[in-house]
Scaffold this motif. Structure first.
Motif, PDB file in Angstrom:
ATOM      1  N   HIS A   1       0.818  -1.204   0.000  1.00 26.58           N
ATOM      2  CA  HIS A   1       0.000   0.000   0.000  1.00 26.58           C
ATOM      3  C   HIS A   1       0.860   1.266   0.000  1.00 26.58           C
ATOM      4  CE1 HIS A   1      -3.448   2.469   0.465  1.00 26.58           C
ATOM      5  NE2 HIS A   1      -3.076   2.932   1.626  1.00 26.58           N
TER       6      HIS A   1
ATOM      7  N   ALA B   1       0.842   6.052  -9.415  1.00 25.77           N
ATOM      8  CA  ALA B   1      -0.563   5.657  -9.280  1.00 25.77           C
ATOM      9  C   ALA B   1      -1.427   6.864  -8.926  1.00 25.77           C
ATOM     10  CB  ALA B   1      -0.707   4.580  -8.214  1.00 25.77           C
ATOM     11  N   TRP B   2      -2.505   7.018  -9.690  1.00 22.23           N
ATOM     12  CA  TRP B   2      -3.406   8.135  -9.441  1.00 22.23           C
ATOM     13  C   TRP B   2      -4.167   7.909  -8.133  1.00 22.23           C
ATOM     14  CZ3 TRP B   2      -8.610   7.973  -8.576  1.00 22.23           C
ATOM     15  CH2 TRP B   2      -9.267   9.232  -8.494  1.00 22.23           C
ATOM     16  N   ALA B   3      -4.399   8.987  -7.417  1.00 17.98           N
ATOM     17  CA  ALA B   3      -5.268   8.931  -6.243  1.00 17.98           C
ATOM     18  C   ALA B   3      -5.963  10.281  -6.131  1.00 17.98           C
ATOM     19  CB  ALA B   3      -4.462   8.647  -4.980  1.00 17.98           C
TER      20      ALA B   3
ATOM     21  N   HIS C   1       1.521   4.495  -1.665  1.00 20.87           N
ATOM     22  CA  HIS C   1       0.885   5.308  -2.697  1.00 20.87           C
ATOM     23  C   HIS C   1       1.984   5.814  -3.624  1.00 20.87           C
ATOM     24  CE1 HIS C   1      -3.131   5.292  -1.055  1.00 20.87           C
ATOM     25  NE2 HIS C   1      -2.614   5.446   0.130  1.00 20.87           N
TER      26      HIS C   1
END
Lengths: 64, 244
Positions: free
Chosen positions: B49, B55-57, B51
């Motif tokens: 996990h 990776a888009w968030a 981020h």
């Protein structure tokens, strides 16, 4: 569509069949629901995980 | 087309239930998630996990909340489609006739099957908690939800001679190997952080349980209402014929 059959003059028995015999439609609606639940709760794509992150936690899907 | 009616109805039911869930979640559950995340960032890195930059968030704040509402409404639509498909099939078969009180029972059963059943084996998780491999937990989650849902359906609606099979379906998820995590729940090096996270976790279980209960009661109630009001509109006569 289904309501039309009641005024079509068909015998009552076949009218009943026309309504009751819809297993494929039920299965279709079930499959629609399952696909959405999979997308929200399980789809492993990182962006999908991040978008639904807080919902996955709140709905108690296994997340991390 | 009863399929089309179920899908349209699911959109409405899911929207309403998803909004109910969102209000409960944003006010009582998300603050706990955010508090737990501050320890996660400050503490250890969580392998699966991180981020990572590519990776888009969603941005914290409004955008993140918007995606939560969208995900909740989507989940509501998915669960509503499943509920309505089962309800309409059982009602068309003459096995049950939905009413608002029965809708509440369906909602309660949904809460038991989809929230309580998996939570018994794997308690709801806050960010930063240690847990077994994700795929194993997801697999067991599906087994628990499907087993208990099928068990409750059999016990409620099947002929008496088959009801014992419902008990078997209820029990199966709990006699297989549940993928528990071995060792302490929080690996944070600071004991006071572990204490804070443990307290956040118990509060999280209570608040998420209440939010999910509201969500499912709304789902069951509105689904039962919509089923008689719209899905079966105009085909009531045929339904009676089918039962005659």
């Amino acid at each position: 569509m289904l309501s039309n059959s009641s005024s079509s003059g068909l015998p009552a028995e076949s009218q009943a069949k026309a309504v009751v015999a819809s297993p494929m439609q039920t299965v279709g609606a079930l499959a629609f629901g399952l696909v959405i639940i999979f997308a929200v709760g399980f789809m492993p794509v990182e962006a999908a995980h991040n978008a639904a992150h807080d919902s996955r936690h709140a709905l108690a899907f296994p997340c991390h | 087309m009863i399929f089309r009616r179920i899908i349209y109805s699911a959109l409405l039911v899911g929207l309403l239930a998803g909004l109910v869930l969102s209000v409960a979640q944003i006010t009582t559950v998300n603050p706990i998630i955010f508090a737990a995340e501050t320890y996660e960032v400050a503490g250890h890195d969580h392998g699966s996990h991180d981020h990572s930059a590519e990776a888009w968030a969603p941005e914290d704040g409004f955008e993140r909340t918007l995606y939560t509402v969208f995900a909740n409404v989507s989940a509501g639509i998915g669960f509503a489609a499943i509920l309505l498909a089962l309800m309409s099939h059982l009602q068309l078969s003459g096995i049950t006739t939905l009413s608002l009180p029965k809708g509440i029972l369906w909602g309660g059963a949904g809460f038991v099957a989809v929230f309580v059943a998996p939570a018994i084996g794997l308690p709801p998780e806050i960010p930063g908690i240690e847990a077994a491999a994700l795929e194993k937990r997801q697999l067991w989650w599906v087994l628990a939800v499907v087993g208990v849902a099928i068990g409750l359906l059999i016990i409620s609606f099947a002929p008496i001679k088959y009801k014992a099979l419902g008990l078997v379906a209820l029990i199966i998820p709990y006699i297989v190997n549940i993928p528990h995590h071995e060792g302490p729940a929080f690996a944070h090096p600071d004991p006071s952080a572990v204490e804070a996270l443990t307290s956040l976790h118990s509060q999280f279980i209570v608040n998420s349980a209440l939010s999910n209960l509201l969500f499912w009661l709304a789902l069951g109630l509105v689904a039962a209402w919509v089923l008689n009001r719209w899905v079966f509109k105009g085909i009531v006569v045929n339904h009676n014929d089918a039962r005659a």
